[in-house]
Scaffold this motif. Structure first.
Motif, mmCIF file in Angstrom:
data_model
loop_
_atom_site.group_PDB
_atom_site.id
_atom_site.type_symbol
_atom_site.label_atom_id
_atom_site.label_comp_id
_atom_site.label_asym_id
_atom_site.label_seq_id
_atom_site.Cartn_x
_atom_site.Cartn_y
_atom_site.Cartn_z
ATOM 1 N N GLN A 364 42.788 28.296 29.069
ATOM 2 C CA GLN A 364 43.265 28.961 30.285
ATOM 3 C C GLN A 364 43.749 30.368 29.982
ATOM 4 O OE1 GLN A 364 43.428 27.669 33.758
ATOM 5 N NE2 GLN A 364 43.461 29.911 33.744
ATOM 6 N N GLU A 365 44.416 30.549 28.836
ATOM 7 C CA GLU A 365 44.884 31.881 28.458
ATOM 8 C C GLU A 365 43.711 32.821 28.225
ATOM 9 O OE1 GLU A 365 47.366 31.225 25.078
ATOM 10 O OE2 GLU A 365 49.102 30.609 26.277
ATOM 11 N N LYS A 366 42.611 32.300 27.661
ATOM 12 C CA LYS A 366 41.421 33.119 27.458
ATOM 13 C C LYS A 366 40.857 33.587 28.800
ATOM 14 C CE LYS A 366 38.120 34.922 24.963
ATOM 15 N NZ LYS A 366 38.375 36.032 24.022
ATOM 16 N N ILE A 367 40.817 32.680 29.774
ATOM 17 C CA ILE A 367 40.352 33.044 31.119
ATOM 18 C C ILE A 367 41.271 34.097 31.724
ATOM 19 C CG2 ILE A 367 40.009 32.174 33.470
ATOM 20 C CD1 ILE A 367 39.181 29.498 32.210
ATOM 21 N N ASN A 368 42.581 33.910 31.567
ATOM 22 C CA ASN A 368 43.541 34.873 32.116
ATOM 23 C C ASN A 368 43.363 36.261 31.484
ATOM 24 O OD1 ASN A 368 44.580 32.774 33.622
ATOM 25 N ND2 ASN A 368 46.325 32.420 32.278
ATOM 26 N N GLN A 369 43.106 36.294 30.171
ATOM 27 C CA GLN A 369 42.909 37.558 29.479
ATOM 28 C C GLN A 369 41.658 38.273 29.993
ATOM 29 O OE1 GLN A 369 42.781 36.464 25.353
ATOM 30 N NE2 GLN A 369 44.971 36.013 25.243
ATOM 31 N N LEU A 370 40.566 37.514 30.141
ATOM 32 C CA LEU A 370 39.320 38.109 30.626
ATOM 33 C C LEU A 370 39.465 38.581 32.071
ATOM 34 C CD1 LEU A 370 36.751 35.592 29.097
ATOM 35 C CD2 LEU A 370 36.995 38.005 28.491
ATOM 36 N N THR A 371 40.158 37.786 32.880
ATOM 37 C CA THR A 371 40.374 38.170 34.282
ATOM 38 C C THR A 371 41.227 39.426 34.377
ATOM 39 O OG1 THR A 371 40.210 35.844 34.950
ATOM 40 C CG2 THR A 371 41.223 37.370 36.511
ATOM 41 N N LYS A 372 42.254 39.495 33.542
ATOM 42 C CA LYS A 372 43.106 40.688 33.520
ATOM 43 C C LYS A 372 42.316 41.904 33.061
ATOM 44 C CE LYS A 372 47.501 42.408 31.700
ATOM 45 N NZ LYS A 372 48.687 42.102 30.835
ATOM 46 N N LEU A 373 41.461 41.711 32.064
ATOM 47 C CA LEU A 373 40.623 42.798 31.573
ATOM 48 C C LEU A 373 39.692 43.297 32.674
ATOM 49 C CD1 LEU A 373 39.749 44.444 29.053
ATOM 50 C CD2 LEU A 373 38.023 42.683 28.636
ATOM 51 N N LYS A 374 39.077 42.363 33.397
ATOM 52 C CA LYS A 374 38.182 42.733 34.496
ATOM 53 C C LYS A 374 38.953 43.500 35.575
ATOM 54 C CE LYS A 374 35.374 40.794 38.207
ATOM 55 N NZ LYS A 374 34.897 39.562 38.871
ATOM 56 N N THR A 375 40.138 43.006 35.922
ATOM 57 C CA THR A 375 40.954 43.665 36.949
ATOM 58 C C THR A 375 41.310 45.092 36.532
ATOM 59 O OG1 THR A 375 41.895 41.538 37.625
ATOM 60 C CG2 THR A 375 43.096 43.523 38.261
ATOM 61 N N THR A 376 41.640 45.276 35.256
ATOM 62 C CA THR A 376 41.985 46.603 34.755
ATOM 63 C C THR A 376 40.805 47.556 34.872
ATOM 64 O OG1 THR A 376 43.592 45.651 33.211
ATOM 65 C CG2 THR A 376 42.814 47.879 32.751
ATOM 66 N N PHE A 377 39.628 47.093 34.469
ATOM 67 C CA PHE A 377 38.441 47.953 34.567
ATOM 68 C C PHE A 377 38.084 48.260 36.017
ATOM 69 C CE2 PHE A 377 37.424 46.595 30.135
ATOM 70 C CZ PHE A 377 37.301 47.880 29.587
ATOM 71 N N LEU A 378 38.194 47.245 36.892
ATOM 72 C CA LEU A 378 37.900 47.487 38.304
ATOM 73 C C LEU A 378 38.863 48.489 38.919
ATOM 74 C CD1 LEU A 378 37.078 43.888 39.613
ATOM 75 C CD2 LEU A 378 35.509 45.807 39.456
ATOM 76 N N LYS A 379 40.090 48.504 38.399
ATOM 77 C CA LYS A 379 41.101 49.410 38.920
ATOM 78 C C LYS A 379 40.870 50.842 38.467
ATOM 79 C CE LYS A 379 46.114 50.156 38.979
ATOM 80 N NZ LYS A 379 47.436 49.646 38.514
ATOM 81 N N ASN A 380 40.397 51.003 37.223
ATOM 82 C CA ASN A 380 40.352 52.339 36.628
ATOM 83 C C ASN A 380 38.965 52.985 36.571
ATOM 84 O OD1 ASN A 380 43.219 52.665 35.783
ATOM 85 N ND2 ASN A 380 42.774 50.853 34.569
ATOM 86 N N MET A 381 37.924 52.190 36.697
ATOM 87 C CA MET A 381 36.583 52.728 36.511
ATOM 88 C C MET A 381 36.062 53.471 37.739
ATOM 89 S SD MET A 381 33.203 50.783 35.048
ATOM 90 C CE MET A 381 33.965 50.498 33.457
ATOM 91 N N PHE A 382 36.563 53.108 38.934
ATOM 92 C CA PHE A 382 35.971 53.652 40.158
ATOM 93 C C PHE A 382 36.899 54.633 40.894
ATOM 94 C CE2 PHE A 382 34.144 49.435 39.409
ATOM 95 C CZ PHE A 382 32.809 49.788 39.275
ATOM 96 N N ILE A 383 37.861 55.187 40.170
ATOM 97 C CA ILE A 383 38.791 56.139 40.782
ATOM 98 C C ILE A 383 38.045 57.425 41.151
ATOM 99 C CG2 ILE A 383 40.831 57.554 40.369
ATOM 100 C CD1 ILE A 383 41.850 55.353 38.549
#
Length: 383
Positions: A364-383
């Motif tokens: 579950q922690e691995k899923i949380n890490q990947l989800t957090k990573l995805k959220t970070t990229f989605l937040k910063n890549m399309f500014i």
């Protein structure tokens, strides 16, 4: 930055149609929930529809948007159709958008769900009890459109992340199912550790547990805890913003829970709201909770896993009481029985199941890490 309206045109969903209107033709439809749930859309594939005209016909690469929701955060959620199938239509409360320029569909799918773009949709949402969005306003929106080669790289990157998350989620689901199977096999005594052959003894829960909650009469400044379905005891500061209602409340009526105690919510125990207090300090919980400890001949970790088994669920269903809301108080718990092996075997079973739970937690922690990573990229890549 390109304006959506300069790159394509819109088409409407089946306005005015209801579920009762469907079922007489050979077409399929993409529903509101199909669009809302995933960046890659899918038809329901189960119901037929009878359609006059072809205004809502869906084609490969079409972007689909929701137009209405109860909250502004859910308005304008997008999905993209990536199937080559005939006779597929878009349902009501949605509109479609067909690009006329070269684009990477996976880039479009993730870009439109990124945090900066979602903020633009939320800003356009209008309403009070229900929020709506105008497709004309959406077409005025500008979005980042890099060169096609970069779009493809970004699309592959996010697709890879999604595939990783999906893979780990499937493994996690299988592990949880296997845990359920282990619990049933162990507590039915069909699966035992080598070297243990003695019969299990039927015990009454009233004989192996006792009430342990004490009122915080001196209003001690102890940490306030809640109990969740997934994680048991957690600090109120982690569950609620600003610490929840207990931060400033008079805590004299709350229960002090000492280490190695069980506590549960009698109104939510049927969905797993039980916890084991394994910190090295006293904490307090709401007076609505039931608090108890076990006798010395019971291994708490084994009992914890039994509380997560179908055997305990059946006990709840047998003795819970109430009208609109059902309750399972401690006196009802005491009416139940369970079979227990020797303390040595109890300890071995509890330790084994704890180890398996740790593996589930790591997944579950691995899923949380990947989800957090995805959220970070989605937040910063399309500014």
């Amino acid at each position: 930055m390109r304006k959506l309206g300069d790159m394509g045109e819109t088409f409407t969903g089946l306005s005015g149609k209801t579920k009762e209107d469907f079922g007489h033709g050979d077409a399929e439809f993409v529903t509101y929930m199909n669009v809302f749930t995933n960046p890659i859309a899918a038809s329901n594939g189960t119901e037929n529809v009878e359609i006059d005209g072809c205004q809502s016909l869906v084609q490969y690469g079409d972007v689909l948007f929701t137009t209405s929701s109860e909250t502004p955060e859910e308005v304008g959620m997008s999905s993209i159709w990536l199937e080559n199938r005939a006779n597929v239509y878009l349902n009501s409360f949605c509109f479609g958008y067909r690009l006329a320029v070269n684009f990477d569909p996976h880039y479009i799918a993730f870009m439109l769900r990124s945090a900066p773009i979602r903020k633009k949709f939320i800003f356009l949402a209008q309403g009070i009890s229900r929020y709506n969005i105008s497709k004309n306003k959406v077409m005025e929106m500008t979005v980042p459109m890099p060169k096609l080669n970069e779009q493809k790289i970004i699309g592959v990157f996010f697709t890879h992340l999604d595939n990783l998350i999906t893979l780990h989620q499937r493994k996690l689901d299988k592990m949880k199912e296997l845990k359920k199977a282990f619990l049933n096999l162990i507590f039915s005594q069909k699966l035992r550790f080598r070297g243990f052959t003695e019969s299990w003894e039927l015990r009454k829960l009233k004989d192996i547990t006792y009430p342990a909650g004490e009122k915080n009469r001196e209003n001690l400044p102890l940490d306030s805890y809640s109990i969740t379905n997934e994680h048991g005891f957690i600090p109120q500061d982690e569950r609620f913003e600003n610490g929840g209602t207990m931060r400033e409340a008079d805590k004299k009526m709350y229960y002090i829970v000492s280490p190695h105690s069980f506590a549960y919510n009698p109104a939510r125990i049927n969905i797993g709201s039980i916890g084991y207090q394994n910190t090295d300090k006293n904490v307090i919980v709401s007076s609505l909770y039931e608090v108890f400890k076990t006798s010395d001949d019971v291994d708490d970790r084994l009992l914890w896993h039994w509380f997560k088994s179908s055997y305990f669920q059946k006990l709840i269903e047998q003795f819970q009481e109430g009208g609109v809301r059902l309750y399972f108080y401690y006196d009802k718990l005491c009416m139940g029985t369970l079979s227990l092996p020797s303390f040595e075997e109890q300890h071995k079973i509890g330790k084994y199941l704890d180890t398996y739970d740790n593996l589930i937690t790591l997944r579950q922690e691995k899923i949380n890490q990947l989800t957090k990573l995805k959220t970070t990229f989605l937040k910063n890549m399309f500014i």
